[in-house]
Design an enzyme around this catalytic site. Structure first.
Site, PDB file in Angstrom:
ATOM      1  N   CYS A  57       0.818  -1.216   0.000  1.00  0.00           N
ATOM      2  CA  CYS A  57       0.000   0.000   0.000  1.00  0.00           C
ATOM      3  C   CYS A  57       0.849   1.261   0.000  1.00  0.00           C
ATOM      4  O   CYS A  57       0.440   2.296  -0.517  1.00  0.00           O
ATOM      5  CB  CYS A  57      -0.916   0.014   1.225  1.00  0.00           C
ATOM      6  SG  CYS A  57      -2.189  -1.260   1.193  1.00  0.00           S
ATOM      7  N   ARG A  59       4.321   1.415  -0.953  1.00  0.00           N
ATOM      8  CA  ARG A  59       5.543   1.468  -1.752  1.00  0.00           C
ATOM      9  C   ARG A  59       5.483   0.515  -2.941  1.00  0.00           C
ATOM     10  O   ARG A  59       4.775  -0.499  -2.904  1.00  0.00           O
ATOM     11  CB  ARG A  59       6.758   1.113  -0.893  1.00  0.00           C
ATOM     12  CG  ARG A  59       6.836  -0.349  -0.500  1.00  0.00           C
ATOM     13  CD  ARG A  59       8.016  -0.631   0.418  1.00  0.00           C
ATOM     14  NE  ARG A  59       7.841   0.024   1.703  1.00  0.00           N
ATOM     15  CZ  ARG A  59       8.617   1.000   2.143  1.00  0.00           C
ATOM     16  NH1 ARG A  59       9.639   1.410   1.416  1.00  0.00           N
ATOM     17  NH2 ARG A  59       8.396   1.562   3.308  1.00  0.00           N
ATOM     18  N   ALA A 120       4.694  -5.386  11.294  1.00  0.00           N
ATOM     19  CA  ALA A 120       5.238  -6.684  10.886  1.00  0.00           C
ATOM     20  C   ALA A 120       4.727  -7.152   9.529  1.00  0.00           C
ATOM     21  O   ALA A 120       5.299  -8.071   8.944  1.00  0.00           O
ATOM     22  CB  ALA A 120       4.905  -7.727  11.955  1.00  0.00           C
ATOM     23  N   GLN A 125       5.018  -9.514   3.212  1.00  0.00           N
ATOM     24  CA  GLN A 125       4.915  -9.042   1.830  1.00  0.00           C
ATOM     25  C   GLN A 125       6.252  -9.171   1.103  1.00  0.00           C
ATOM     26  O   GLN A 125       6.306  -9.489  -0.088  1.00  0.00           O
ATOM     27  CB  GLN A 125       4.422  -7.594   1.823  1.00  0.00           C
ATOM     28  CG  GLN A 125       3.000  -7.451   2.336  1.00  0.00           C
ATOM     29  CD  GLN A 125       2.637  -6.006   2.641  1.00  0.00           C
ATOM     30  OE1 GLN A 125       3.468  -5.209   3.099  1.00  0.00           O
ATOM     31  NE2 GLN A 125       1.378  -5.649   2.411  1.00  0.00           N
ATOM     32  N   ALA A 195     -11.343  -9.209   1.581  1.00  0.00           N
ATOM     33  CA  ALA A 195     -11.142 -10.212   2.632  1.00  0.00           C
ATOM     34  C   ALA A 195      -9.666 -10.561   2.775  1.00  0.00           C
ATOM     35  O   ALA A 195      -9.324 -11.649   3.228  1.00  0.00           O
ATOM     36  CB  ALA A 195     -11.959 -11.470   2.317  1.00  0.00           C
ATOM     37  N   GLY A 196      -8.810  -9.633   2.384  1.00  0.00           N
ATOM     38  CA  GLY A 196      -7.378  -9.866   2.485  1.00  0.00           C
ATOM     39  C   GLY A 196      -6.849  -9.617   3.884  1.00  0.00           C
ATOM     40  O   GLY A 196      -7.608  -9.402   4.839  1.00  0.00           O
ATOM     41  N   GLU A 197      -5.530  -9.608   3.989  1.00  0.00           N
ATOM     42  CA  GLU A 197      -4.881  -9.503   5.297  1.00  0.00           C
ATOM     43  C   GLU A 197      -5.223  -8.190   5.999  1.00  0.00           C
ATOM     44  O   GLU A 197      -5.491  -8.174   7.206  1.00  0.00           O
ATOM     45  CB  GLU A 197      -3.366  -9.635   5.120  1.00  0.00           C
ATOM     46  CG  GLU A 197      -2.596  -9.703   6.421  1.00  0.00           C
ATOM     47  CD  GLU A 197      -1.105  -9.929   6.208  1.00  0.00           C
ATOM     48  OE1 GLU A 197      -0.360  -9.873   7.191  1.00  0.00           O
ATOM     49  OE2 GLU A 197      -0.704 -10.163   5.046  1.00  0.00           O
ATOM     50  N   ILE A 199      -7.890  -6.202   5.565  1.00  0.00           N
ATOM     51  CA  ILE A 199      -9.289  -6.204   5.975  1.00  0.00           C
ATOM     52  C   ILE A 199      -9.507  -7.140   7.159  1.00  0.00           C
ATOM     53  O   ILE A 199     -10.265  -6.833   8.087  1.00  0.00           O
ATOM     54  CB  ILE A 199     -10.203  -6.598   4.798  1.00  0.00           C
ATOM     55  CG1 ILE A 199     -10.314  -5.437   3.814  1.00  0.00           C
ATOM     56  CG2 ILE A 199     -11.592  -6.986   5.287  1.00  0.00           C
ATOM     57  CD1 ILE A 199     -11.005  -4.198   4.350  1.00  0.00           C
TER      58      ILE A 199
END
Length: 425
Positions: A57, A59, A120, A125, A195-197, A199
């Site tokens: 989000c 970079r 973290a 990522q 529904a990702g990390e 969210i």
């Protein structure tokens, strides 16, 4: 071997520009293949370049390693991908090389370069980026060493310092802002889009405040069902979002969509149905999920990921001692990596030396076997073999010493002494 990084982040580029260069995880392998085609030009100095793309989000960064730096190639490719001019992109990117590139990678992995100090999520990522680069055949020994060292440094930072203690996440910041608007969050209805990390983290934070109702809108209903079960909410189809938007007081969105999912018209209709009761909206996506014009509506409180920056910075000053400690750990990690890289830079020379010595050995052994077959004395042949090898190994040093002028001869003599006279000291 040159290691370099080209990137833009929350400190160098605005949100909408960063959104042009965001890569979803499933887009990274094709992007790396295109980047490979840029490097594989007729100019062989740019071939066999190792590369990995880190996109979050906050970079987008390209990490590369090769015989020569090829930042201009990457700059033009990235500008074309984002649909902007290279000149515009150049004004918002940073280009780091060797030691600076390694330090940057270690700081990113350790959460020191994040909007949320010590967060973290970036480490996971980064590991995803490495896996994609490896599966795409773009990860070589140098980048692999850089990233593995960055993971080790990040682990050391998190275990040896309190860098992540009391850090405020984006999700926690969203809850804090919502609580300022609504007197009692238990009376609110909350919608999560995606529904990702990110969210999932936000949903858990809001669920802890026991809102009246929680809904998860996701393109894949099965994944939405899993998250809904965890937070005791309902799952809904993403296609139902426009018709049901008016039901919710709080909307938090973070998807990988390349286009906004919630437009100005949909929010205006929802406000009309709500009789202009306020809506709190958080857009954590890059590119945006919610059209920026929504922010101008009188009864909407829209926050982007950049708007939350001030909230998440709270408490940072109190952790400066941990930051200094973390920087020392990172400095040590950088030194180890640069020493490894310097040693690896001599590998081709060592390989050439080994090959040359093997040729000399083969030639002397062949000559010795012929002399033995002709009946010469074994001791005489062995003596000749050892002398032949010694002469070949010393020939280059003697030639350089004899050909040098007075000024260079002293330096060559010192080098020869270090190489051949160690035992004599």
């Amino acid at each position: 071997m040159v290691v370099w990084t080209l990137g833009l982040n929350q400190t160098t580029a605005p949100l909408d520009l960063r959104g042009r260069f965001a890569f979803a995880l499933d887009q990274m392998a094709p992007a790396l293949q295109k980047l490979r085609s840029i490097f594989d030009t007729d100019d062989t100095t740019h071939r066999r370049v190792e590369a990995a793309i880190l996109s979050t989000c906050n970079r987008t960064e390209i990490y590369c390693a090769g015989q020569f730096a090829a930042q201009d190639h990457a700059m033009h490719w990235l500008a074309e991908h984002g649909g902007v001019s290279p000149a515009l992109l150049r004004s918002h990117v940073y280009v780091l090389q060797n030691e600076q590139a390694a330090r940057h990678a270690f700081r990113v992995a350790s959460g020191l370069d994040s909007m949320v100090l010590g967060e973290a999520q970036i480490l996971g990522q980064m590991k995803d980026a490495v896996r994609v680069a490896e599966s795409a055949g773009m990860l070589g020994a140098t980048l692999n060493q850089l990233f593995q060292n960055s993971f080790e440094v990040a682990k050391h930072v998190r275990t040896a310092t309190e860098i992540g203690t009391h850090s405020i996440s984006m999700a926690a910041a969203a809850v804090r802002l919502a609580a300022q608007l609504f007197e009692d969050l238990r009376q609110t209805r909350v919608l999560f889009v995606g529904a990702g990390e990110m969210i999932e983290l936000a949903a858990v934070h809001f669920a802890a405040r026991s809102p009246r109702h929680i809904a998860i809108a996701n393109r894949t209903l099965q994944r939405g069902d899993r998250l809904a079960a965890r937070v005791r909410g309902e799952a809904m189809q993403l296609s139902d979002l426009p018709a049901r938007l008016a039901e919710f007081d709080i909307v938090v969105s973070c998807t990988a969509s390349t286009l906004p999912l919630i437009g100005l018209g949909a929010v205006e209709r929802a406000l009309k149905q709500r009789r202009h009761r306020p809506m709190f909206m958080v857009d954590l996506a890059v590119p945006r999920d919610i059209e920026p014009e929504v922010k101008a509506l009188q009864d909407v409180y829209l926050y982007t990921i950049d708007d939350l920056a001030q909230v998440v910075q709270e408490g940072k000053a109190g952790r400066q001692a941990s930051v200094a400690q973390a920087e020392q750990i990172i400095d040590s990690g950088v030194q180890r990596f640069m020493q490894w890289a310097a040693r690896r830079g001599t590998v081709p020379l060592i390989q050439q030396l080994n090959a040359q010595v093997d040729r000399w050995r083969a030639a002397e052994l062949s000559r010795a076997r012929k002399r033995l077959l002709s009946g010469e004395d074994v001791e005489t042949v062995m003596e000749a073999l050892s002398r032949g090898l010694a002469q070949k190994m010393l020939h280059g040093a003697r030639a350089e010493l004899h050909a040098a002028d007075d000024a260079g001869r002293a330096e060559i003599a010192q080098t020869i002494s270090r190489l051949f006279l160690r035992e004599a000291r």
